[in-house]
Scaffold this motif. Structure first.
Motif, PDB file in Angstrom:
ATOM      1  N   SER A 177      85.939 -64.300   2.894  1.00 43.69           N
ATOM      2  CA  SER A 177      87.133 -64.705   3.813  1.00 43.69           C
ATOM      3  C   SER A 177      87.736 -63.155   4.581  1.00 43.69           C
ATOM      4  CB  SER A 177      88.346 -64.872   3.042  1.00 43.69           C
ATOM      5  OG  SER A 177      89.670 -65.194   3.568  1.00 43.69           O
ATOM      6  N   VAL A 233      90.577 -72.148   1.721  1.00 45.55           N
ATOM      7  CA  VAL A 233      91.602 -72.449   3.003  1.00 45.55           C
ATOM      8  C   VAL A 233      91.998 -71.156   3.638  1.00 45.55           C
ATOM      9  CG1 VAL A 233      94.033 -73.115   3.246  1.00 45.55           C
ATOM     10  CG2 VAL A 233      92.649 -74.350   1.687  1.00 45.55           C
ATOM     11  N   ASP A 234      91.934 -70.000   3.111  1.00 41.58           N
ATOM     12  CA  ASP A 234      92.009 -68.684   3.491  1.00 41.58           C
ATOM     13  C   ASP A 234      91.006 -68.426   4.565  1.00 41.58           C
ATOM     14  OD1 ASP A 234      93.811 -66.275   3.877  1.00 41.58           O
ATOM     15  OD2 ASP A 234      92.159 -65.240   3.151  1.00 41.58           O
ATOM     16  N   LEU A 255      88.802 -70.611   5.885  1.00 39.21           N
ATOM     17  CA  LEU A 255      89.056 -71.655   7.132  1.00 39.21           C
ATOM     18  C   LEU A 255      89.940 -70.961   8.212  1.00 39.21           C
ATOM     19  CD1 LEU A 255      88.310 -74.876   5.349  1.00 39.21           C
ATOM     20  CD2 LEU A 255      86.501 -73.922   6.872  1.00 39.21           C
ATOM     21  N   GLY A 256      91.051 -70.724   7.611  1.00 41.72           N
ATOM     22  CA  GLY A 256      92.147 -70.519   8.369  1.00 41.72           C
ATOM     23  C   GLY A 256      92.181 -69.295   9.067  1.00 41.72           C
ATOM     24  N   GLU A 271      90.209 -78.080   9.936  1.00 44.82           N
ATOM     25  CA  GLU A 271      89.421 -78.111   8.763  1.00 44.82           C
ATOM     26  C   GLU A 271      90.258 -77.547   7.403  1.00 44.82           C
ATOM     27  OE1 GLU A 271      88.812 -76.979  11.625  1.00 44.82           O
ATOM     28  OE2 GLU A 271      86.858 -77.338  12.289  1.00 44.82           O
ATOM     29  N   ALA A 272      90.978 -76.691   7.771  1.00 41.59           N
ATOM     30  CA  ALA A 272      91.749 -76.214   6.463  1.00 41.59           C
ATOM     31  C   ALA A 272      92.795 -77.251   5.916  1.00 41.59           C
ATOM     32  CB  ALA A 272      92.753 -74.689   6.843  1.00 41.59           C
ATOM     33  N   GLU A 273      93.593 -77.867   6.798  1.00 37.79           N
ATOM     34  CA  GLU A 273      94.443 -78.782   6.458  1.00 37.79           C
ATOM     35  C   GLU A 273      93.671 -80.239   5.877  1.00 37.79           C
ATOM     36  OE1 GLU A 273      98.224 -81.147   8.057  1.00 37.79           O
ATOM     37  OE2 GLU A 273      96.828 -80.476   9.506  1.00 37.79           O
ATOM     38  N   THR A 314      98.130 -72.244  -2.051  1.00 40.40           N
ATOM     39  CA  THR A 314      97.181 -72.887  -1.283  1.00 40.40           C
ATOM     40  C   THR A 314      97.637 -73.100  -0.060  1.00 40.40           C
ATOM     41  OG1 THR A 314      95.965 -73.672  -3.058  1.00 40.40           O
ATOM     42  CG2 THR A 314      95.569 -74.732  -0.867  1.00 40.40           C
ATOM     43  N   VAL A 359      97.694 -71.647   4.063  1.00 41.87           N
ATOM     44  CA  VAL A 359      97.555 -72.618   5.409  1.00 41.87           C
ATOM     45  C   VAL A 359      98.678 -71.875   6.423  1.00 41.87           C
ATOM     46  CG1 VAL A 359      98.021 -74.747   6.548  1.00 41.87           C
ATOM     47  CG2 VAL A 359      96.791 -74.454   4.297  1.00 41.87           C
ATOM     48  N   ALA A 398      97.647 -68.666   7.808  1.00 41.66           N
ATOM     49  CA  ALA A 398      96.629 -68.896   8.966  1.00 41.66           C
ATOM     50  C   ALA A 398      97.358 -69.356  10.539  1.00 41.66           C
ATOM     51  CB  ALA A 398      95.619 -69.840   8.730  1.00 41.66           C
TER      52      ALA A 398
END
Length: 705
Positions: A445, A477-478, A480-481, A488-490, A504, A508, A511
């Motif tokens: 990440s 999530v981190d 992707l964000g 995609e994260a959501e 989590t 989001v 990000a």
């Protein structure tokens, strides 16, 4: 490409083991080869002369058929030396030859895997056993309890009960220990009821463990019932009960119980100290500590641990120095682990090196727990080289060692090195756990390695048999964000098999703060408000999103809402240690005795930076003010004040270490790069999320933060 090849090899190895285990049930029923006519003495001599694989090969070359007793000798040797790979070779030989082992040989095999720490292989042997005796069940329960696989231990206990197996004291000791760590009161009561029905409940040792179990489960009422029913109590039983009261802040009950004791001993004093410290009640801890006529190493260590955990961290070192004045009290491993934790939390390099010197003088550098503490301490103090040197010189490494080093490398921006170390861990036959994968995913990440991070995440369950937890999903999530893949994260969060927690959805929101997505930020914040209504970071992140987008009315309304709900924003602070003294700065600080010199240095720096191309990034100002005022606010951020003080207070060319309680702001990050180049200084900054190593106008994070 090398990583891809290593992944393929890991998968192939895993498939090979799966095929081997699938064949196990069939081959285990093979024909038992006839016993050898060779003398027992010759076979025993062979088994003691070389590695088990070599011994088996030698016996085959001599035409000697291996029997159960020979296998047991070889497995006993593997167990004694903790040689898992050789133990696997013996197991593979049993399977390949079609030998049909009896329950005693299978117990020897089970014992080998248990003692070598391979719980998965131990359980596979256990599951293939058509006949199990008390030893089989006891071994499996004990290894689960020892390695903290508490839920697995309880599930096994339920299986044992269903099959009508009668437990003995050793088995009950293991399951009571597991229930204590689970903290599940209902399960604890089930086990206690079974113990009473078994008639073993009169055992003093087991009853002490029951007291401890109920204390860990938070039921002091049940613990006290067991305690009061005991006709004979060991000192440790009093300790459990006293610590339980003190930890829950029931100091009056603790002292009443203490007064009932026939003999006041130092162990019980220590229980009161430890319980009060864990509860954060330092006044009570000091009261007990000061009243002690005799203090042992446990007493001193408990106080050190308290300061190391809750602060003020520098007090831990002061207590240690007081302890040193008592020549008859010698520090032990626990003492130094507390000191290492204090230095790590304080991020003090001077203190870190001093504590390392004390450890070396005590001859404890080779202790694995101390070594792990040294790695963690140096990594958190910003000296990743010292952490890596400690790692490389450790004579023995466990999973915590690898994990600490992988996490440290990732936090310092050395993602590739962290991943390389992970593959080294796999190649050496060490089974990773969930903590290691948090380090791996965090490293990906921090470096923007999206594809690699996703591959590692999915390999957790597919290759390593580890079920991802909330922290692992949060890391993805981190991942992707940060990379800007907000949709995609959501989507990932919405499809999680677990109910996503505040951390989590906080990832989001973080990000959205980086990439300015107002709509998604509002959706994420709304959920966070429900999950963590008192978390000031959620309000501030959303406020930052509004401010960056120029939505000042919304930002102002949010701050009013914080005030109405009594939620206070954590003030940003930056610390720097100079000449063994820690200096603290806040934004716009004027209280420091050398503030005039600091401001003068900042004026010079600002002029030099602007001439070199620096432009203040006013997006990081969370107030609706004009450009001039925004620049003034940025100029006096706590990071810049600490760096300026470091420049005027330390020798030219020396490294400047600062640490901050919040994330470093983007403008201070840019300014730090300019300062490192203009003044020829290396600046190491630790913020709430990671380390930044500024050198010659560049940062180790690659501006990916």
């Amino acid at each position: 490409m090398a990583i891809v090849v290593q992944k393929i090899e890991a998968v192939e190895t895993t498939l090979s083991f799966c095929i081997l285990w699938a064949c196990h049930s069939f081959l285990i029923e093979g024909v038992h080869m006839p016993s050898s006519d060779a003398s027992r003495g010759k076979i025993r001599a062979l088994t003691e002369s070389g590695q088990p694989a070599e011994v088996l090969q030698s016996l085959e070359q001599r035409g000697i058929c291996v029997d159960a007793s020979t296998y047991k000798l070889l497995l006993r040797r593997c167990t004694h030396t903790r040689n898992l790979m050789e133990g696997r070779n013996v197991h593979l030989h049993i399977i390949k030859t079609g030998f049909k082992p009896d329950v005693y040989l299978l117990n020897a095999l089970l014992n080998m895997f248990c003692k070598c720490g391979s719980l998965v292989e131990a359980r596979k042997v256990f599951d293939t056993m058509q006949v199990r005796d008390m030893i089989s069940w006891t071994l499996m329960l004990a290894v689960y309890a020892k390695h903290g696989s508490n839920r697995e231990a309880y599930l096994l206990y339920e299986q044992l009960r269903d099959q009508g197996v009668k437990c003995d004291m050793l088995m009950y000791t293991s399951i009571v220990s597991a229930c204590a760590r689970l903290g599940d009161l209902e399960k604890a009561k089930v086990v206690h009821s079974d113990i009473i029905q078994s008639g073993i409940a009169t055992d003093v040792f087991l009853k002490s463990n029951l007291v401890h179990m109920y204390v860990r489960c938070g039921s002091l009422v049940e613990a006290r019932k067991v305690f009061d029913a005991m006709q004979e109590r060991a000192a440790i039983t009093w300790t459990f009960m006293l610590a339980g009261y003190a930890k829950q802040g029931l100091n009056q009950e603790a002292f009443k119980l203490y007064e009932q004791m026939a003999e006041r001993n130092v162990v019980s004093w220590n229980a009161l100290i430890a319980g009060s410290v864990q509860n954060g009640n330092y006044e009570e801890a000091f009261k007990v500590f000061d009243n002690m006529k005799v203090r042992d190493v446990i007493s001193w260590s408990a106080m050190i641990e308290g300061y190391a955990e809750h602060g003020p961290y520098e007090r831990a070192l002061e207590v240690f120095r007081q302890m040193e004045s008592h020549a008859f009290v010698k520090p032990n491993t626990v003492t130094f682990i507390g000191l290492l934790k204090a230095c790590a939390n304080q991020a003090s390099q001077q203190s870190a090196r001093l504590v390392h010197t004390w450890i070396a003088a005590a001859g404890l550098e080779s202790n694995i727990r101390v070594g792990n503490g040294l790695i963690n301490m140096y990594a958190k103090c910003g000296s990743i080289k010292d952490a890596y040197n400690t790692f490389n010189t450790m004579p023995e490494k466990d999973l915590v060692t690898w994990s600490a080093m992988i996490v440290g490398l990732g936090q310092h921006g050395y993602a590739r090195e962290a991943l390389q170390l992970f593959h080294q861990l796999i190649s050496e036959g060490v089974k990773p756990d969930g903590v290691v994968f948090i380090g791996v995913l965090s490293a990906c990440s921090h470096a923007g390695l999206v594809d690699e991070g996703l591959q590692y995440f999915f390999s957790m369950s597919r290759v390593h048999g580890i079920s991802p937890g909330d922290e692992h999903f949060g890391c993805v999530v981190d991942l992707l964000g940060r990379a800007g893949h907000l949709d995609e994260a959501e989507d990932f969060v919405n499809k999680m098999p677990l109910s996503p927690g505040g951390a989590t959805w906080g990832a989001v929101l973080g990000a959205c703060r980086l990439h300015g997505n107002v709509k998604l930020a509002e959706r994420a914040a709304e959920i966070c408000f429900k999950l963590e209504p008192q978390n000031s970071a959620v309000y501030m992140s959303l406020s930052h999103v509004y401010a960056t987008a120029g939505l000042w009315n919304k930002a102002t309304s949010l701050r009013k809402l914080m005030k109405e709900r009594g939620i206070k924003k954590e003030a940003g602070r930056t610390w720097i240690e100079v000449a063994n003294k820690t200096h603290s700065f806040r934004s716009g600080d004027t209280a420091h005795p050398q503030i005039a010199e600091i401001w003068s240095e900042l004026d010079n720096l600002t002029t030099e930076m602007e001439e070199a191309g620096y432009v203040p990034d006013t997006r990081w100002v969370m107030q609706d003010v004009d450009e001039h005022k925004s620049r003034q606010i940025l100029r006096c951020h706590s990071e810049k004040l600490a760096i300026a003080f470091g420049l005027i207070s330390t020798p030219p060319g020396s490294i400047i270490h600062i640490w901050k309680n919040l994330r470093i702001c983007g403008d201070c990050h840019t300014a730090s790069k300019f300062i490192s180049k203009l003044r020829g200084r290396e600046i190491i900054a630790r913020d709430a999320n990671r380390f930044h190593q500024f050198r010659d106008g560049m940062c180790s994070c690659g501006d990916y933060f």
